[in-house]
Design an enzyme around this catalytic site. Structure first.
Site, PDB file in Angstrom:
ATOM      1  N   GLY A  81       0.821  -1.209   0.000  1.00 26.39           N
ATOM      2  CA  GLY A  81       0.000   0.000   0.000  1.00 26.39           C
ATOM      3  C   GLY A  81       0.847   1.246   0.000  1.00 26.39           C
ATOM      4  N   GLU A  91      -2.354 -10.092   6.167  1.00 22.99           N
ATOM      5  CA  GLU A  91      -1.743 -10.411   7.468  1.00 22.99           C
ATOM      6  C   GLU A  91      -1.825 -11.906   7.772  1.00 22.99           C
ATOM      7  OE1 GLU A  91       0.038  -8.347   8.963  1.00 22.99           O
ATOM      8  OE2 GLU A  91      -0.614  -6.475   8.054  1.00 22.99           O
TER       9      GLU A  91
END
Lengths: 674, 674
Positions: free
Chosen positions: A193, A437
């Site tokens: 990101g 994650e």
């Protein structure tokens, strides 16, 4: 006729005045919504701060989300950058700091539509993995936005398996530099990101080579864009990875490195260093780093999972008391759809789950805070348990909640499918939490590995962490319940969950053992058990969640008014789980078929009980209309009016060139001229 | 270094040459892909025609879907209109007709990205519900596109419950006209496709009033836009309802009517007519209309459900043999993710379901063709059964397939979340099928009503339709299987499904009876049983699907090579269903815990068997790369290369104004000047 009134209607005179079908639901609450809200917030003061932050953000037009559902990916990105920049000013103006109590509510108030989140991860990685010198050099620059950082770990070809990363960093003794390269296409960084269009720097994870020997993956600070004009630095190819299901506001990027040189000091070197002569030195414990990974998984539950789940419940439940469709009793007016048992059975278990996960999140936060204190005292004993917790709960809670949001969406029929309902974007956003994650299946298997290890240890009388002592005590026995009311006893259902989880762990351990004893190699045997291992890990987390919910209810003794409704939710969460996973409880006869009928009866009875408080229970989540951003879920329940007003603003209501180009020639028989 | 090679690489030299990891999967197929393909198509000739249509469409640049994932809602709409207009020419050019064998493949070849679909529904409703005179007047105009029709049934406030529609049509004897109105906001038409920006006419469903008396809902042809300049007609307010999860190419619209006058002849009057003096005459049977509704539900399965499901399986399975991640055995190269049991357990049951639903779709099509012939002979006996079939299977198949596509998406990790994978748009599209043409829960309850009726009839010895005779023969008994291999016998598992479905129907019927006998009102009792009724209806459809799959396998005796693999898929579909719904089979002990362990063992064994043929099994669906439109699913398996090339074309890789506006001042410390 009535149309004119309707148009007058659309001038906004009705919005804000509560739909009587929704108002009536609030008059019969069995508890104080305000009290429950304070309980959820964790105290009156926190409620006050939360509301103040939300008010400050929402009243500032720079943070408006008004046209979000109409925006292109480019527009969403620009808005996120604008908001991130504006937030700096806002924080100064309001006196908010990154350590202050307000900070946790800012993200919630912005609904996550903001840039520079990876800048913070960039800084955190320096703080945790960098030397004092590195921290002193880079953190002030980052804090002052003299650079914008990101975090380039994932590659096209590798996500979960970090050891497999293919980017290389070769140490050159002559120049005292690392030379970074993307040796093949699958080694290209992909997904980070803030990196596609924003960042000037990024933390590149690469395989370190010294004198031809590989030392594994290490983090390197790499500048990718000019600080002067934002052009790409020499040897850098970078860009945006394009459209996604959601997160349009984030510029997830790609990055190729071609002979990019960075000085020796740019490898984060708190724990391992390359000395000038190329000697590799590992120093200190890496366990703290391991701990950081696990805390991220727990911290995402609150913002990325609980809030979307609670919002989806709020929207779907409010809509379900405003929507009337068909008749329950002939001759009467059409019924609110929440009065249908099937609609209750869709939504109320999700509401109960939102509460269950709120409480388990509190439990996990406490556990990790304690763990953090232990670790600061150099006590790493609880790490394996904490790691198992964070992996399993991240997987279980994200998966459960994603399904829950989807159920809420579908339960709103056609209108739920409109972006204006707010539900599609909640769903597409929460779905990603199953993937990032740590992919959920991998995570469950990590928890399973811990459980099998503990089970084996417990079987041979060795000590195991407190959360898994139950594995040692698998008793045969059956469920003692004799009537449907017995299943409203937390002891009864908690024991059933405990028995079921222990059975799954022990039977899978036995299968694993059998396979190995009959000659299978360890890794083959493991692979052949993974479907059941993942099931066992999920069962363990489900059990802990039920147990924690029941304990939470007990602790509410002093709050009689609230305890009762929370007890109902706890019962519903537990019985829904038994009803929906009946096979796991029936398998060894712990619960009999006749008892399962009692479970079903109690479960269905509870739906009707909780239905009466459904609206107050979502009101207690205290989402503002702006934060829900939903035509279906607003506090006033003026659903149809809002859908109509919002639709009129859609860019699809501007004149389309399709008429002149295609429709007109078609209708006027001039097709041949096209 | 290697980057230069990578860039040369990206000139397309590699695309088209099959990734060796995918190529090797095709060399070991246990059956002829071509033969299976022909079986799926229903004959060599149909395979030939399908390919010819796909080839003709895909080679025409006007039909390109190349930039679809980058397009805004407006652009998608314009492209759909352009394609619809161009298709008219194309059909003439190719000599295709609406009755021809090519026609069914056009929609598939276009992946549904086309306008004027509701124009066809408009025409069909006139054909079915209109008088000969009305057909003679309107159909030629529609065929020649002198008008564009749509179908305005659903309102803001009413979807499933058609009797509740609130639009009014009042007959005025003086002028011999109907006066149509939208009396309140919830009566606004909402969702009709092609109506937001395209249609000139629509079929408005409204409550008919004559002399103050309501005669229920009737269809009226209403002009909404000028044929000259497309401006809205007097009294008409119409527009687009805005952004949705998918179907951006369709202009779903809203419509308000204010004193809109249409002549008496505009009410479709094959079955009911308003005479000049206001006399209302009902004539003929309405049953055929009822039949039309049910056929729509069956016909959507093929295009809207099976194709997306098969595409999702193709993409996820091809990707799973190209993607390597982590190691199964220490020291070896990274494993293809399809070699992990957990990945097999995600994807292969969905593949088996795609085959199961393909065959049940064939079965349903035959059933409905026969039903149609009966009805033409004025024999309406099979209607209730057909209605129950269409409702239940529409609900079961759409729900199952939607979950299946979601599983495929999640199984591709982060890359599955990118629109470029093709999976998000497949998911958001198939999800809508759970909602349109009847909300699934409502449909299941309609099937349940039929089942309860039949069960009651059968219990008292009355005749029941063939598909439900099994309900009369609920025997106690237990499953006779003694080893895991016994569960590979279709008789064994089909009987288990039959027993389970019959048990659910009979126990729910008993509960219903008990409630009524203990004083509950009939509708209350029904509502209190609906969760279990829906479960029973699903179980019935699941049973019929398994039974039909097993019968299909038997009929393949002459095709030995194919029969074996299809038998494996049938076994997998059946055992997956038992494994995943274990509680339903364990409940009364029909299957014991020990037997469930055998089911699990056989089920997990099958995964490893079918895994070997997984790629050939999706190759047999024969989707072209253009139709998959997926960077992950292409025939050559050049996944990373394609992701990179496609991402570069994204509009997010154009310079963003965010730099000059926000990032530059931030980085250059000029924030205060903003």
């Amino acid at each position: 006729m009535a149309l004119l009134e309707t148009n007058k209607y659309s001038q906004g005179s009705v919005l804000g005045s509560v739909n009587p079908d929704l108002a009536s639901e609030r008059q019969t609450a069995s508890f104080s919504v305000e009290k429950l809200m304070v309980l959820l917030d964790g105290g009156v003061e926190r409620t006050r701060i939360r509301r103040a932050v939300v008010e400050a953000i929402e009243s500032d037009p720079e943070f408006s989300r008004e046209n979000e559902y109409f925006q292109s990916q480019n527009e969403r990105y620009e808005a996120a950058v604008r908001k991130a920049v504006h937030l700096r000013k806002k924080m100064q103006e309001m006196g908010w700091t990154e350590d202050g109590p307000e900070y946790t509510y800012i993200y919630r108030a912005l609904s996550g539509e903001i840039a520079f989140l990876l800048h913070r991860v960039f800084m955190r990685s320096i703080t945790v993995l960098g030397s004092k010198k590195q921290i002193a050099k880079w953190i002030p620059l980052a804090v002052q936005y003299q650079l914008i950082g990101s975090y380039a770990q994932t590659e096209l070809g590798h996500g979960t398996y970090l050891q497999g990363l293919e980017t290389t960093a070769v140490f050159d003794v002559a120049t005292q530099e690392f030379i970074l390269n993307t040796p093949k296409i699958s080694a290209m960084k992909w997904w980070p990101g803030d990196m596609g269009r924003t960042a000037t720097h990024t933390m590149v994870f690469a395989q370190l080579y010294i004198h031809g020997k590989c030392y594994g993956v290490h983090p390197f600070i790499v500048q990718i864009r000019s600080l002067q004009d934002h052009s790409l630095c020499p040897g850098i190819t970078a860009g945006d990875i394009g459209p996604k299901m959601n997160f349009e506001h984030t510029d997830n990027g790609y990055l190729m490195l071609q002979n990019v040189h960075v000085p020796r000091e740019n490898m984060l070197n708190k724990f391992c260093e390359v000395q000038p002569d190329g000697t590799y030195v590992r120093q200190g414990s890496k366990k703290i780093n391991y701990f950081t990974m696990t805390t991220v998984r727990i911290s995402l539950i609150s913002d990325q999972v609980l809030i979307p789940l609670m919002k989806a419940c709020t929207i779907a439940i409010r809509y379900s008391v405003v929507r009337r469709q068909s008749k329950l009793k002939p001759g009467e007016e059409e019924a609110k759809i929440l009065d249908y048992q099937t609609q209750q059975e869709k939504l109320l278990p999700q509401l109960a789950a939102a509460y269950a996960f709120h409480f388990i999140n509190n439990y996990l936060q406490n556990l990790f805070d304690r763990g953090y204190r232990d670790i600061q005292k150099k006590n790493f004993d609880t790490l394996p348990e904490l790691h198992a917790f964070s992996s399993g709960f991240k997987a279980m809670v994200t998966q459960y909640s994603t399904s829950a949001v989807e159920i809420c969406l579908r339960a709103c029929g056609g209108h739920g499918y409109s972006l204006l309902s707010g539900l599609p974007s909640l769903y597409t956003k929460i779905l990603a939490s199953c993937i990032y994650e740590g992919e959920n299946t991998i995570l469950l298997l990590q928890t399973a590995r811990f459980l099998i290890k503990c089970f084996t240890a417990a079987s041979t009388g060795q000590p195991v962490p407190p959360s898994v002592t139950y594995l040692a005590a698998v008793k045969p026995g059956n469920c003692p319940a004799k009537s449907k009311l017995d299943f409203l006893s937390p002891d009864t259902y908690t024991e059933a969950y405990q028995h079921m989880a222990a059975r799954l762990v022990s039977s899978t351990a036995a299968k694993l053992q059998d396979l190995i004893q009959s000659g299978a190699k360890k890794h083959d045997a493991w692979n052949q058990c993974t479907v059941q291992l993942a099931q066992a890990a999920k069962a363990h987390c489900h059990y802990i969640t039920v147990k924690n919910f029941a304990e939470t209810v007990e602790k509410l003794e002093t709050q009689a008014g609230i305890q009762k409704i929370i007890k109902h939710l706890c019962d519903l969460f537990a019985l829904h789980g038994i009803f929906s996973n009946a096979g796991l409880f029936l398998h060894d006869g712990y619960i009999s078929g006749a008892q399962m009928d009692m479970v079903t009866a109690s479960y269905l009875d509870l739906l009707a009980v909780i239905r009466k408080d459904a609206v107050p229970l979502v009101d207690a989540f205290d989402f503002t209309d702006k934060s829900l951003n939903s035509a279906l879920g607003s506090y006033d329940g003026q659903v149809y009016q809002r859908l109509y007003e919002w639709a009129q603003k859609s860019p699809t209501n501007k004149m389309s060139p399709a008429y002149e180009r295609y429709l007109k020639p078609l209708l006027h028989n001039k097709l041949s001229k096209l």
